[in-house]
Motif scaffolding. Structure first.
Motif, PDB file in Angstrom:
ATOM      1  N   TYR A 148       0.858  -1.187   0.000  1.00  0.00           N
ATOM      2  CA  TYR A 148       0.000   0.000   0.000  1.00  0.00           C
ATOM      3  C   TYR A 148       0.893   1.236   0.000  1.00  0.00           C
ATOM      4  O   TYR A 148       1.426   1.613  -1.040  1.00  0.00           O
ATOM      5  CB  TYR A 148      -0.938  -0.076   1.212  1.00  0.00           C
ATOM      6  CG  TYR A 148      -1.893   1.074   1.408  1.00  0.00           C
ATOM      7  CD1 TYR A 148      -2.505   1.723   0.344  1.00  0.00           C
ATOM      8  CD2 TYR A 148      -2.207   1.491   2.685  1.00  0.00           C
ATOM      9  CE1 TYR A 148      -3.400   2.770   0.555  1.00  0.00           C
ATOM     10  CE2 TYR A 148      -3.106   2.536   2.909  1.00  0.00           C
ATOM     11  CZ  TYR A 148      -3.693   3.173   1.844  1.00  0.00           C
ATOM     12  OH  TYR A 148      -4.573   4.202   2.068  1.00  0.00           O
ATOM     13  N   THR A 149       1.158   1.841   1.140  1.00  0.00           N
ATOM     14  CA  THR A 149       1.952   3.070   1.191  1.00  0.00           C
ATOM     15  C   THR A 149       3.448   2.822   1.013  1.00  0.00           C
ATOM     16  O   THR A 149       4.178   3.718   0.624  1.00  0.00           O
ATOM     17  CB  THR A 149       1.747   3.795   2.538  1.00  0.00           C
ATOM     18  OG1 THR A 149       2.215   2.947   3.589  1.00  0.00           O
ATOM     19  CG2 THR A 149       0.281   4.166   2.742  1.00  0.00           C
ATOM     20  N   ARG A 176      -1.975  -2.425  -4.163  1.00  0.00           N
ATOM     21  CA  ARG A 176      -3.152  -1.556  -4.275  1.00  0.00           C
ATOM     22  C   ARG A 176      -2.819  -0.091  -4.582  1.00  0.00           C
ATOM     23  O   ARG A 176      -3.700   0.756  -4.642  1.00  0.00           O
ATOM     24  CB  ARG A 176      -4.033  -1.663  -3.042  1.00  0.00           C
ATOM     25  CG  ARG A 176      -3.407  -1.150  -1.760  1.00  0.00           C
ATOM     26  CD  ARG A 176      -4.411  -1.037  -0.651  1.00  0.00           C
ATOM     27  NE  ARG A 176      -5.293   0.082  -0.873  1.00  0.00           N
ATOM     28  CZ  ARG A 176      -6.030   0.645   0.062  1.00  0.00           C
ATOM     29  NH1 ARG A 176      -6.030   0.187   1.279  1.00  0.00           N
ATOM     30  NH2 ARG A 176      -6.795   1.678  -0.220  1.00  0.00           N
ATOM     31  N   HIS A 184      -1.188   3.806  -4.153  1.00  0.00           N
ATOM     32  CA  HIS A 184      -1.200   4.843  -3.106  1.00  0.00           C
ATOM     33  C   HIS A 184       0.122   4.929  -2.340  1.00  0.00           C
ATOM     34  O   HIS A 184       0.132   5.152  -1.137  1.00  0.00           O
ATOM     35  CB  HIS A 184      -2.358   4.635  -2.111  1.00  0.00           C
ATOM     36  CG  HIS A 184      -3.694   4.612  -2.741  1.00  0.00           C
ATOM     37  ND1 HIS A 184      -4.320   5.747  -3.220  1.00  0.00           N
ATOM     38  CD2 HIS A 184      -4.539   3.577  -2.983  1.00  0.00           C
ATOM     39  CE1 HIS A 184      -5.493   5.414  -3.729  1.00  0.00           C
ATOM     40  NE2 HIS A 184      -5.664   4.103  -3.595  1.00  0.00           N
ATOM     41  N   GLU A 234       3.466   6.125  -0.560  1.00  0.00           N
ATOM     42  CA  GLU A 234       4.006   7.309   0.101  1.00  0.00           C
ATOM     43  C   GLU A 234       5.525   7.276   0.091  1.00  0.00           C
ATOM     44  O   GLU A 234       6.185   8.279   0.344  1.00  0.00           O
ATOM     45  CB  GLU A 234       3.495   7.380   1.550  1.00  0.00           C
ATOM     46  CG  GLU A 234       1.991   7.603   1.627  1.00  0.00           C
ATOM     47  CD  GLU A 234       1.452   7.513   3.045  1.00  0.00           C
ATOM     48  OE1 GLU A 234       2.242   7.370   4.007  1.00  0.00           O
ATOM     49  OE2 GLU A 234       0.223   7.596   3.193  1.00  0.00           O
ATOM     50  N   THR A 268      -7.478   0.963  -5.899  1.00  0.00           N
ATOM     51  CA  THR A 268      -8.467   1.172  -4.841  1.00  0.00           C
ATOM     52  C   THR A 268      -8.632   2.645  -4.549  1.00  0.00           C
ATOM     53  O   THR A 268      -7.754   3.454  -4.827  1.00  0.00           O
ATOM     54  CB  THR A 268      -8.025   0.477  -3.535  1.00  0.00           C
ATOM     55  OG1 THR A 268      -6.757   1.022  -3.142  1.00  0.00           O
ATOM     56  CG2 THR A 268      -7.931  -1.025  -3.689  1.00  0.00           C
ATOM     57  N   ALA A 269      -9.760   2.960  -3.941  1.00  0.00           N
ATOM     58  CA  ALA A 269      -9.987   4.304  -3.409  1.00  0.00           C
ATOM     59  C   ALA A 269      -9.383   4.353  -2.004  1.00  0.00           C
ATOM     60  O   ALA A 269      -9.201   3.315  -1.363  1.00  0.00           O
ATOM     61  CB  ALA A 269     -11.485   4.594  -3.349  1.00  0.00           C
ATOM     62  N   GLN A 270      -9.082   5.538  -1.517  1.00  0.00           N
ATOM     63  CA  GLN A 270      -8.493   5.689  -0.189  1.00  0.00           C
ATOM     64  C   GLN A 270      -9.400   5.105   0.903  1.00  0.00           C
ATOM     65  O   GLN A 270      -8.926   4.577   1.889  1.00  0.00           O
ATOM     66  CB  GLN A 270      -8.215   7.168   0.114  1.00  0.00           C
ATOM     67  CG  GLN A 270      -7.070   7.742  -0.663  1.00  0.00           C
ATOM     68  CD  GLN A 270      -5.709   7.286  -0.151  1.00  0.00           C
ATOM     69  OE1 GLN A 270      -5.587   6.545   0.811  1.00  0.00           O
ATOM     70  NE2 GLN A 270      -4.666   7.729  -0.833  1.00  0.00           N
ATOM     71  N   ARG A 271     -10.707   5.193   0.744  1.00  0.00           N
ATOM     72  CA  ARG A 271     -11.639   4.722   1.777  1.00  0.00           C
ATOM     73  C   ARG A 271     -11.760   3.192   1.800  1.00  0.00           C
ATOM     74  O   ARG A 271     -12.342   2.626   2.708  1.00  0.00           O
ATOM     75  CB  ARG A 271     -13.011   5.351   1.594  1.00  0.00           C
ATOM     76  CG  ARG A 271     -13.784   4.834   0.404  1.00  0.00           C
ATOM     77  CD  ARG A 271     -15.133   5.505   0.217  1.00  0.00           C
ATOM     78  NE  ARG A 271     -15.792   4.988  -0.942  1.00  0.00           N
ATOM     79  CZ  ARG A 271     -15.516   5.290  -2.191  1.00  0.00           C
ATOM     80  NH1 ARG A 271     -14.558   6.159  -2.450  1.00  0.00           N
ATOM     81  NH2 ARG A 271     -16.174   4.747  -3.195  1.00  0.00           N
TER      82      ARG A 271
END
Length: 184
Positions: free
Chosen positions: A111-112, A140, A142, A144, A158-161
């Motif tokens: 993810y991040t 997914r 996103h 960082e 995916t969406a952040q939510r």
């Protein structure tokens, strides 16, 4: 405040997970030049079944065993103070020398990039591997931190939510992957 998640979509079942891991093992066998010093390290919790299954599948393919270790990143997290006042430490179990070896670091979801960064810090504390490769069941997006997986089962925008929930038989009693969602 507890975050309630609701199941939105099942994106993988047991058969598709098995086929993905099989494909990933074949990719590792094809792309990894030196398989002699290859070993697997799973990030607790759900990176461990992925590492174990990849190593087992590679053993089936090449008729050679591959060591598997388990790594707990808790003390390497950059958000440790936000996680809990008394974080629960689990055991790191790597009973082989990482020096000069190629490690395949395994996790369920990328993810991040922060979990992987923490794992890299911890692995380097154990020694100096020749190389570290990353295998994830789900990417997914996103990011960082600029981290990219070498072996990916499936990319799922995916969406952040949304949250990806990976379930393995060994940890959850079933092999499934779900997109979960926080209700508005």
């Amino acid at each position: 405040m507890t975050d309630t998640l609701v199941k939105k979509t099942r994106i993988l079942d047991a058969d598709r997970i098995r086929r993905m891991i099989d494909r990933m093992a074949h990719e590792i066998a094809e792309r990894q030049k030196d398989l002699k010093e290859l070993c697997f390290v799973g990030i607790r919790t759900r990176g461990v079944p992925l590492a174990t299954r990849l190593a087992a599948r590679l053993t089936d393919l090449l008729q050679k065993p591959f060591p598997v270790g388990t790594f707990d990143i808790t003390l390497y997290r950059d958000d440790l103070s936000l996680v809990a006042p008394q974080p629960l430490l689990k055991k790191t179990e790597i009973d082989f020398d990482v020096n000069g070896r190629t490690l395949v670091l395994c996790d369920d979801v990328l993810y991040t990039g922060r979990t992987i960064r923490a794992a890299l810090d911890g692995i380097i504390d154990l020694g100096r591997p020749r190389a570290i490769r990353l295998a994830v069941l789900i990417d997914r997006g996103h990011r960082e931190i600029p981290i990219e997986a070498n072996y990916v089962g499936k990319s799922v925008p995916t969406a952040q939510r949304e949250v990806i929930k990976v379930m393995f038989e060994e940890t959850d009693g079933a092999d499934e992957v779900w997109i979960m969602e926080r209700p508005n």
